[in-house]
Write a protein that holds these residues in place. Structure first.
Motif, PDB file in Angstrom:
ATOM      1  N   ILE A  17      67.422  -2.788  -2.292  1.00  0.00           N
ATOM      2  CA  ILE A  17      68.286  -2.788  -3.477  1.00  0.00           C
ATOM      3  C   ILE A  17      68.045  -1.509  -4.278  1.00  0.00           C
ATOM      4  O   ILE A  17      66.979  -0.899  -4.186  1.00  0.00           O
ATOM      5  CB  ILE A  17      68.067  -4.040  -4.366  1.00  0.00           C
ATOM      6  CG1 ILE A  17      66.650  -4.073  -4.928  1.00  0.00           C
ATOM      7  CG2 ILE A  17      68.375  -5.307  -3.593  1.00  0.00           C
ATOM      8  CD1 ILE A  17      66.423  -5.189  -5.942  1.00  0.00           C
ATOM      9  N   SER A  18      69.027  -1.120  -5.064  1.00  0.00           N
ATOM     10  CA  SER A  18      68.924   0.110  -5.850  1.00  0.00           C
ATOM     11  C   SER A  18      68.088  -0.124  -7.107  1.00  0.00           C
ATOM     12  O   SER A  18      67.844  -1.270  -7.504  1.00  0.00           O
ATOM     13  CB  SER A  18      70.316   0.596  -6.253  1.00  0.00           C
ATOM     14  OG  SER A  18      70.862  -0.294  -7.224  1.00  0.00           O
ATOM     15  N   ASN A  19      67.684   0.961  -7.745  1.00  0.00           N
ATOM     16  CA  ASN A  19      66.962   0.850  -9.014  1.00  0.00           C
ATOM     17  C   ASN A  19      67.828   0.184 -10.068  1.00  0.00           C
ATOM     18  O   ASN A  19      67.324  -0.580 -10.896  1.00  0.00           O
ATOM     19  CB  ASN A  19      66.499   2.224  -9.497  1.00  0.00           C
ATOM     20  CG  ASN A  19      65.284   2.712  -8.734  1.00  0.00           C
ATOM     21  OD1 ASN A  19      64.527   1.919  -8.197  1.00  0.00           O
ATOM     22  ND2 ASN A  19      65.099   4.013  -8.675  1.00  0.00           N
ATOM     23  N   ALA A  20      69.123   0.460 -10.046  1.00  0.00           N
ATOM     24  CA  ALA A  20      70.036  -0.169 -11.016  1.00  0.00           C
ATOM     25  C   ALA A  20      70.106  -1.676 -10.787  1.00  0.00           C
ATOM     26  O   ALA A  20      70.127  -2.459 -11.742  1.00  0.00           O
ATOM     27  CB  ALA A  20      71.427   0.453 -10.906  1.00  0.00           C
ATOM     28  N   GLU A  21      70.116  -2.098  -9.534  1.00  0.00           N
ATOM     29  CA  GLU A  21      70.117  -3.532  -9.230  1.00  0.00           C
ATOM     30  C   GLU A  21      68.776  -4.163  -9.612  1.00  0.00           C
ATOM     31  O   GLU A  21      68.729  -5.275 -10.148  1.00  0.00           O
ATOM     32  CB  GLU A  21      70.409  -3.759  -7.745  1.00  0.00           C
ATOM     33  CG  GLU A  21      71.822  -3.385  -7.349  1.00  0.00           C
ATOM     34  CD  GLU A  21      72.025  -3.308  -5.855  1.00  0.00           C
ATOM     35  OE1 GLU A  21      73.086  -3.755  -5.402  1.00  0.00           O
ATOM     36  OE2 GLU A  21      71.130  -2.808  -5.141  1.00  0.00           O
ATOM     37  N   TYR A  22      67.704  -3.437  -9.370  1.00  0.00           N
ATOM     38  CA  TYR A  22      66.382  -3.949  -9.719  1.00  0.00           C
ATOM     39  C   TYR A  22      66.234  -4.100 -11.236  1.00  0.00           C
ATOM     40  O   TYR A  22      65.548  -5.022 -11.702  1.00  0.00           O
ATOM     41  CB  TYR A  22      65.282  -3.033  -9.173  1.00  0.00           C
ATOM     42  CG  TYR A  22      63.911  -3.411  -9.677  1.00  0.00           C
ATOM     43  CD1 TYR A  22      63.330  -4.621  -9.306  1.00  0.00           C
ATOM     44  CD2 TYR A  22      63.204  -2.586 -10.540  1.00  0.00           C
ATOM     45  CE1 TYR A  22      62.085  -4.992  -9.779  1.00  0.00           C
ATOM     46  CE2 TYR A  22      61.959  -2.945 -11.015  1.00  0.00           C
ATOM     47  CZ  TYR A  22      61.412  -4.147 -10.635  1.00  0.00           C
ATOM     48  OH  TYR A  22      60.179  -4.512 -11.110  1.00  0.00           O
ATOM     49  N   HIS A  24      68.157  -5.270 -13.453  1.00  0.00           N
ATOM     50  CA  HIS A  24      68.579  -6.609 -13.892  1.00  0.00           C
ATOM     51  C   HIS A  24      67.514  -7.655 -13.537  1.00  0.00           C
ATOM     52  O   HIS A  24      67.232  -8.563 -14.320  1.00  0.00           O
ATOM     53  CB  HIS A  24      69.915  -6.987 -13.269  1.00  0.00           C
ATOM     54  CG  HIS A  24      71.027  -6.067 -13.658  1.00  0.00           C
ATOM     55  ND1 HIS A  24      71.562  -6.043 -14.919  1.00  0.00           N
ATOM     56  CD2 HIS A  24      71.685  -5.117 -12.949  1.00  0.00           C
ATOM     57  CE1 HIS A  24      72.513  -5.129 -14.981  1.00  0.00           C
ATOM     58  NE2 HIS A  24      72.601  -4.554 -13.784  1.00  0.00           N
TER      59      HIS A  24
END
Length: 106
Positions: A17-22, A24
């Motif tokens: 998963i991406s940092n942006a997804e992480y 959340h």
């Protein structure tokens, strides 16, 4: 958490998963005292694992990264400075250097 695939979520190369997804997920984990530890996503381990994953030698990765990722060991970040009352790492004035077969801290 590990058996459910909720392990090392902070590291895109491992979690997928991406940092942006992480971000959340980190917000949600922050609501519960033990959540980040249960998912192996707690400081200072996350930052230390990221640094070793990106810049560590293969030997360092084998010795330190694998056990950290597996949750077998914990890491630390230590900062203490004489005459500097701060937790801001940019204030570090201590020097650490190798002299022959020893390390000298001044």
């Amino acid at each position: 958490a590990k058996a459910q695939g909720l392990w090392n979520l902070f590291l895109p190369e491992v979690s997928g998963i991406s940092n942006a997804e992480y971000a959340h997920l980190a917000e949600l984990m922050g609501r519960y005292r033990i959540a980040s530890e249960a998912c192996n996503c707690s400081a200072p381990d996350t930052g230390n694992m990221e640094l070793i994953a990106r810049f560590g030698t293969e030997e360092q990765k084998k010795k330190w990264l694998r056990p950290l990722l597996d949750g077998e060991i914990r890491s630390c970040f230590l900062m203490t400075e004489p005459a500097v009352a701060s937790s801001d790492a940019s204030n570090i004035q201590t020097e650490f250097r190798r002299e022959a077969d020893a390390y000298v801290v001044t």
